[in-house]
Motif scaffolding. Structure first.
Motif, PDB file in Angstrom:
ATOM      1  N   THR A 152       0.828  -1.203   0.000  1.00 11.32           N
ATOM      2  CA  THR A 152       0.000   0.000   0.000  1.00 11.32           C
ATOM      3  C   THR A 152       0.864   1.256   0.000  1.00 11.32           C
ATOM      4  OG1 THR A 152      -0.211  -0.098   2.409  1.00 11.32           O
ATOM      5  CG2 THR A 152      -1.958  -1.130   1.100  1.00 11.32           C
ATOM      6  N   GLY A 153       2.133   1.116   0.374  1.00 11.71           N
ATOM      7  CA  GLY A 153       3.110   2.203   0.317  1.00 11.71           C
ATOM      8  C   GLY A 153       4.341   1.691  -0.411  1.00 11.71           C
ATOM      9  N   ASP A 154       5.390   2.469  -0.383  1.00  7.86           N
ATOM     10  CA  ASP A 154       6.629   2.065  -1.044  1.00  7.86           C
ATOM     11  C   ASP A 154       7.615   1.405  -0.095  1.00  7.86           C
ATOM     12  OD1 ASP A 154       5.823   3.022  -3.516  1.00  7.86           O
ATOM     13  OD2 ASP A 154       6.632   5.032  -3.139  1.00  7.86           O
ATOM     14  N   ASP A 155       7.166   1.011   1.093  1.00  6.91           N
ATOM     15  CA  ASP A 155       8.103   0.523   2.095  1.00  6.91           C
ATOM     16  C   ASP A 155       7.853  -0.920   2.530  1.00  6.91           C
ATOM     17  OD1 ASP A 155       5.699   1.107   3.323  1.00  6.91           O
ATOM     18  OD2 ASP A 155       6.578   2.210   4.993  1.00  6.91           O
ATOM     19  N   ALA A 156       7.377  -1.762   1.621  1.00  2.00           N
ATOM     20  CA  ALA A 156       7.150  -3.170   1.966  1.00  2.00           C
ATOM     21  C   ALA A 156       8.465  -3.858   2.317  1.00  2.00           C
ATOM     22  CB  ALA A 156       6.458  -3.901   0.819  1.00  2.00           C
ATOM     23  N   VAL A 157       9.537  -3.473   1.651  1.00  2.00           N
ATOM     24  CA  VAL A 157      10.881  -3.959   1.969  1.00  2.00           C
ATOM     25  C   VAL A 157      11.787  -2.747   2.026  1.00  2.00           C
ATOM     26  CG1 VAL A 157      12.835  -5.378   1.237  1.00  2.00           C
ATOM     27  CG2 VAL A 157      10.501  -6.146   0.759  1.00  2.00           C
ATOM     28  N   THR A 158      12.299  -2.438   3.212  1.00  2.27           N
ATOM     29  CA  THR A 158      13.293  -1.371   3.316  1.00  2.27           C
ATOM     30  C   THR A 158      14.574  -1.979   3.844  1.00  2.27           C
ATOM     31  OG1 THR A 158      12.557  -0.749   5.535  1.00  2.27           O
ATOM     32  CG2 THR A 158      11.602   0.457   3.698  1.00  2.27           C
ATOM     33  N   ALA A 159      15.690  -1.511   3.315  1.00  6.27           N
ATOM     34  CA  ALA A 159      16.995  -2.041   3.695  1.00  6.27           C
ATOM     35  C   ALA A 159      18.004  -0.911   3.743  1.00  6.27           C
ATOM     36  CB  ALA A 159      17.432  -3.109   2.703  1.00  6.27           C
ATOM     37  N   THR A 160      18.700  -0.827   4.859  1.00  3.85           N
ATOM     38  CA  THR A 160      19.734   0.171   5.061  1.00  3.85           C
ATOM     39  C   THR A 160      21.047  -0.547   5.323  1.00  3.85           C
ATOM     40  OG1 THR A 160      18.077   1.603   6.093  1.00  3.85           O
ATOM     41  CG2 THR A 160      20.392   2.161   6.469  1.00  3.85           C
ATOM     42  N   PRO A 161      22.124  -0.147   4.668  1.00  8.19           N
ATOM     43  CA  PRO A 161      23.409  -0.814   4.930  1.00  8.19           C
ATOM     44  C   PRO A 161      23.750  -0.757   6.421  1.00  8.19           C
ATOM     45  CG  PRO A 161      23.604   0.673   3.058  1.00  8.19           C
ATOM     46  CD  PRO A 161      22.264   0.924   3.678  1.00  8.19           C
ATOM     47  N   ALA A 162      24.195  -1.879   6.968  1.00 13.21           N
ATOM     48  CA  ALA A 162      24.568  -1.928   8.379  1.00 13.21           C
ATOM     49  C   ALA A 162      25.878  -1.193   8.618  1.00 13.21           C
ATOM     50  CB  ALA A 162      24.683  -3.371   8.844  1.00 13.21           C
ATOM     51  N   LYS A 163      26.712  -1.083   7.586  1.00 14.14           N
ATOM     52  CA  LYS A 163      27.966  -0.340   7.686  1.00 14.14           C
ATOM     53  C   LYS A 163      28.161   0.456   6.414  1.00 14.14           C
ATOM     54  CE  LYS A 163      29.952  -4.822   8.584  1.00 14.14           C
ATOM     55  NZ  LYS A 163      31.080  -5.657   8.624  1.00 14.14           N
ATOM     56  N   GLU A 164      28.963   1.482   6.518  1.00 14.01           N
ATOM     57  CA  GLU A 164      29.298   2.274   5.342  1.00 14.01           C
ATOM     58  C   GLU A 164      30.233   1.470   4.454  1.00 14.01           C
ATOM     59  OE1 GLU A 164      28.213   5.397   4.523  1.00 14.01           O
ATOM     60  OE2 GLU A 164      26.887   5.272   6.252  1.00 14.01           O
TER      61      GLU A 164
END
Length: 140
Positions: free
Chosen positions: A106-118
């Motif tokens: 229903t939004g664009d955030d069904a799967v969000t992923a952020t790198p755990a490290k730079e």
């Protein structure tokens, strides 16, 4: 690992980290009510039981529950399959629970992923902090 997502039609399994847990587990009620007033001021209350739609937002603390870039790619590919349904297995209350779900698109955030490290040159083994959003559907 007990936590996994299984495509009902293909039986393709994506292993998830057992630290992922439905963070909104206690924020939903199957009982729904509606109130309105009659012309004489009497309040009319209607109640019913929801048959589906419970949200499952799978999250872990930022220092746990990491998934690899490869797993995130697989989850995003599954998210984009029209009409696909899944079995979501996860550990809670000393047992493995299983619910039938769809990705909550229903939004664009069904799967969000952020790198755990730079990092500069991401590889398929790089860790990501993820949030997965699902909606429960009837398991008939």
């Amino acid at each position: 690992m007990d936590t996994k997502l299984t495509n009902v039609a293909t039986n393709a399994v994506i292993e998830l980290d057992d630290e992922l847990y439905p963070s909104d587990e206690h924020e939903w009620s199957s009982l729904v009510s509606s109130t309105k007033y009659a012309l004489d001021g009497t309040m009319i209350v209607e109640q019913s039981i929801r048959k589906a739609g419970k949200p499952y937002t799978m999250q872990a603390p930022s220092d746990m529950g990491w998934l690899t870039r490869s797993t995130v790619n697989a989850l995003k590919a599954e998210r984009d399959k029209l009409g696909a349904t899944y079995w979501l297995d996860y550990r809670a209350d000393g047992a493995v629970k299983r619910v039938k779900v769809i990705f909550d698109t229903t939004g664009d955030d069904a799967v969000t992923a952020t790198p755990a490290k730079e990092f500069i040159s991401p590889s398929l083994d790089d860790p990501f902090i993820v949030t997965l959003k699902f909606l429960e559907i009837p398991s008939v």
